[in-house]
Design a protein around this motif. Structure first.
Motif, short mmCIF file in Angstrom:
data_model
loop_
_atom_site.label_atom_id
_atom_site.label_comp_id
_atom_site.label_asym_id
_atom_site.label_seq_id
_atom_site.Cartn_x
_atom_site.Cartn_y
_atom_site.Cartn_z
N LEU A 1 36.09 36.33 49.43
CA LEU A 1 35.19 37.47 49.62
C LEU A 1 34.43 37.41 50.94
N ARG A 2 34.49 36.29 51.61
CA ARG A 2 33.81 36.16 52.90
C ARG A 2 34.56 36.92 53.98
N GLY A 3 33.83 37.41 54.97
CA GLY A 3 34.46 38.04 56.12
C GLY A 3 35.20 37.00 56.94
N TYR A 4 36.40 37.33 57.38
CA TYR A 4 37.22 36.34 58.10
C TYR A 4 36.54 35.90 59.39
N LEU B 1 39.51 43.12 45.29
CA LEU B 1 40.17 41.84 45.53
C LEU B 1 40.03 40.91 44.33
N THR B 2 38.87 40.91 43.69
CA THR B 2 38.66 40.09 42.50
C THR B 2 39.57 40.54 41.36
N GLY B 3 39.71 41.86 41.21
CA GLY B 3 40.61 42.38 40.17
C GLY B 3 42.05 41.96 40.40
N VAL B 4 42.50 41.99 41.64
CA VAL B 4 43.87 41.56 41.96
C VAL B 4 44.02 40.07 41.69
N ARG B 5 43.06 39.28 42.09
CA ARG B 5 43.15 37.83 41.84
C ARG B 5 43.24 37.52 40.36
N GLN B 6 42.44 38.19 39.55
CA GLN B 6 42.46 37.94 38.11
C GLN B 6 43.79 38.39 37.49
N GLN C 1 52.46 37.25 47.04
CA GLN C 1 51.79 37.74 48.25
C GLN C 1 50.90 38.96 47.98
N GLU C 2 50.63 39.23 46.70
CA GLU C 2 49.75 40.36 46.38
C GLU C 2 48.30 40.05 46.74
N LEU C 3 47.91 38.81 46.53
CA LEU C 3 46.54 38.43 46.84
C LEU C 3 46.29 38.54 48.35
N ALA C 4 47.24 38.09 49.16
CA ALA C 4 47.10 38.20 50.61
C ALA C 4 47.06 39.66 51.04
N ALA C 5 47.86 40.50 50.38
CA ALA C 5 47.87 41.93 50.73
C ALA C 5 46.53 42.58 50.40
N ALA C 6 45.98 42.24 49.23
CA ALA C 6 44.68 42.80 48.85
C ALA C 6 43.58 42.31 49.80
N TRP C 7 43.67 41.02 50.18
CA TRP C 7 42.70 40.48 51.14
C TRP C 7 42.81 41.21 52.48
N GLY C 8 44.03 41.54 52.91
CA GLY C 8 44.22 42.28 54.15
C GLY C 8 43.62 43.68 54.08
N VAL C 9 43.70 44.33 52.91
CA VAL C 9 43.09 45.65 52.74
C VAL C 9 41.57 45.55 52.84
N LYS C 10 41.03 44.52 52.22
CA LYS C 10 39.58 44.31 52.29
C LYS C 10 39.10 44.10 53.72
N GLU C 11 39.82 43.27 54.47
CA GLU C 11 39.45 43.00 55.86
C GLU C 11 39.63 44.24 56.73
N ALA C 12 40.64 45.05 56.44
CA ALA C 12 40.84 46.28 57.20
C ALA C 12 39.68 47.25 56.98
#
Length: 429
Positions: free
Chosen positions: A297-300, A267-272, A322-333
């Motif tokens: 990085l926090r759990g939802y 997620l950090t890599g995508v954000r950067q 919307q790439e950041l939201a998609a990466a965040w969704g992968v992390k939460e999944a």
């Protein structure tokens, strides 16, 4: 000059409390140092034949190091040498010895026990203990190393679950090749092997590759290895290789924390990357995504209502693709899948995670899916057994504290002895 003062020998013997010894004289010399002369009441037995002797051959004074008794005390032993009257014994004379001061010893047993406890149980530096007791660093270190050697053998223990993780032994060092002139980086790593049920450190080996861990496992008895059911590791191919070779029947569990860490790194890599593509620069504190980077990085499920609102604001104002939201969704999944305690829902959540990755369609998320797929058997073991490296991480924290107190170690033997002793003391406590 001050006149020497003498105390009552019987009272001094009681206060001094050194087993098998009595006080002959206790005086304060002209320099203000208390000088205590002791004599042994222990039966003088010949070390060759064991016969008790009564005939004194000669006498001499021997300096003995002892504990602090209301301050520093100079202790002298009025030591005797006896004749051995056993005709069959080859020894003609022998010097007396006691359990407190055995043959060839110059320090009392209670002093050595006190030094060991000060270093191991109290966590004090060896140099500080040596200065406090008026002894040399070498004596303190010798006591600690000897105590480590006296620990019960690892082979006598019966652990069922192990944990393995690496830690840095010393700081990074650089070496220059004299021929080519090139500099090479060297990181002195060591690997810690822990019983995850008791938290006791069982072994510390050089390196963080398969050779060190493999050699340690190879030296264990076959019955000991057969008793190992599960081993928790981080996603390390080297550790997995050693376990497959030497513990083929043991289940390997990959640590939950390290998997979530991989997702957070993704997620950090995508954000950067998004910040560079959108602004042509790295993120600044004026950017919502950078200002709330830790919130991402926090759990939802751990966020407050205000935190969830700020997270929605980040996606609405600083995530045009919307790439950041998609990466965040992968992390939460991934987090949702790892939190599953019901085997029936694991496959369903795994499929949901894969759909999230496919929908994101990014190089970073695809790489995370590849890692999860590669380690899926170990992830299944984690979900079934919940064996993690948490106890190993706790041991590594203890190790870091030991290194800080001692201000670094250069000798691996001293380093390993201190860790094994400290861990054994904490396990018993």
């Amino acid at each position: 000059m001050n006149q020497p003062t003498q105390s009552c020998p019987d009272a001094a013997t009681t206060l001094f409390n050194l087993p098998d010894y009595r006080i002959v004289t206790a005086v304060t010399n002209g320099d203000g140092i208390r000088v205590v002369t002791i004599a042994s009441d222990f039966p003088p037995g010949c070390p060759g034949c064991g016969m008790i002797s009564t005939r004194v051959h000669s006498r001499r004074r021997q300096r003995v190091r002892d504990i602090l008794v209301a301050g520093l005390v100079s202790v002298w032993w009025a030591k005797r040498r006896f004749f051995c009257d056993e005709p069959a014994c080859t020894r003609k004379t022998f010097a007396e010895s006691t359990p407190q001061v055995p043959r060839f010893a110059r320090s009392t047993a209670r002093l050595k026990d006190t030094l060991k406890d000060a270093v191991v149980s109290s966590g004090r530096a060896a140099s500080e203990v040596a200065a406090a007791f008026g002894v040399s660093w070498w004596l303190v270190n010798t006591v600690v190393v000897a105590a480590a050697l006296a620990l019960p053998s690892v082979d006598l223990l019966t652990p069922a679950r192990l944990g393995i993780d690496e830690h840095r032994y010393r700081s990074v060092r650089w070496f220059k090749d004299q021929q080519s002139g090139k500099w090479s980086r060297f990181e002195p790593w060591m690997s810690t092997i822990v019983d995850v049920d008791s938290g006791q450190v069982l072994g510390i080996v050089n390196g963080r590759d398969s050779h060190g861990v493999g050699a340690w496992l190879k030296s264990r008895p076959a019955a000991w290895l057969a008793g190992i059911e599960t081993v928790g590791i981080d996603p390390s191919a080297a550790f997995r290789k050693a376990l497959r070779e030497h513990l083929p029947d043991a289940a390997v569990s990959v640590d939950h924390f390290h998997l979530v860490l991989l997702a957070n790194d993704m997620l950090t890599g995508v954000r950067q990357r998004v910040a560079r593509e959108q602004h042509g620069r790295r993120g600044l504190k004026t950017d919502k995504a950078w200002a709330h980077r830790r919130l991402l990085l926090r759990g939802y499920d751990t966020l407050s209502d205000a935190g969830k609102k700020r997270l929605d604001d980040v996606f609405a104002t600083d995530d045009p693709t919307q790439e950041l939201a998609a990466a965040w969704g992968v992390k939460e999944a991934l987090r949702l899948m790892l939190s599953s305690s019901n085997p029936a829902s694991v496959q369903e959540r795994k499929e949901f995670f894969e759909r999230q990755v496919k929908s994101a369609a990014m190089m970073e998320t695809d790489r995370l899916l590849t890692t999860v797929t590669k380690w899926w058997p170990e992830i299944q073991t984690l979900l079934d057994t919940r064996v993690t490296t948490a106890k190993v991480e706790a041991a590594n924290t203890m190790i870091k504290n030991i290194k800080r107190i001692a201000r670094g170690f250069r000798n691996p033997t001293n380093y390993q002895s201190r860790i094994l002793l400290r861990s054994a003391a904490r396990t018993v406590a």
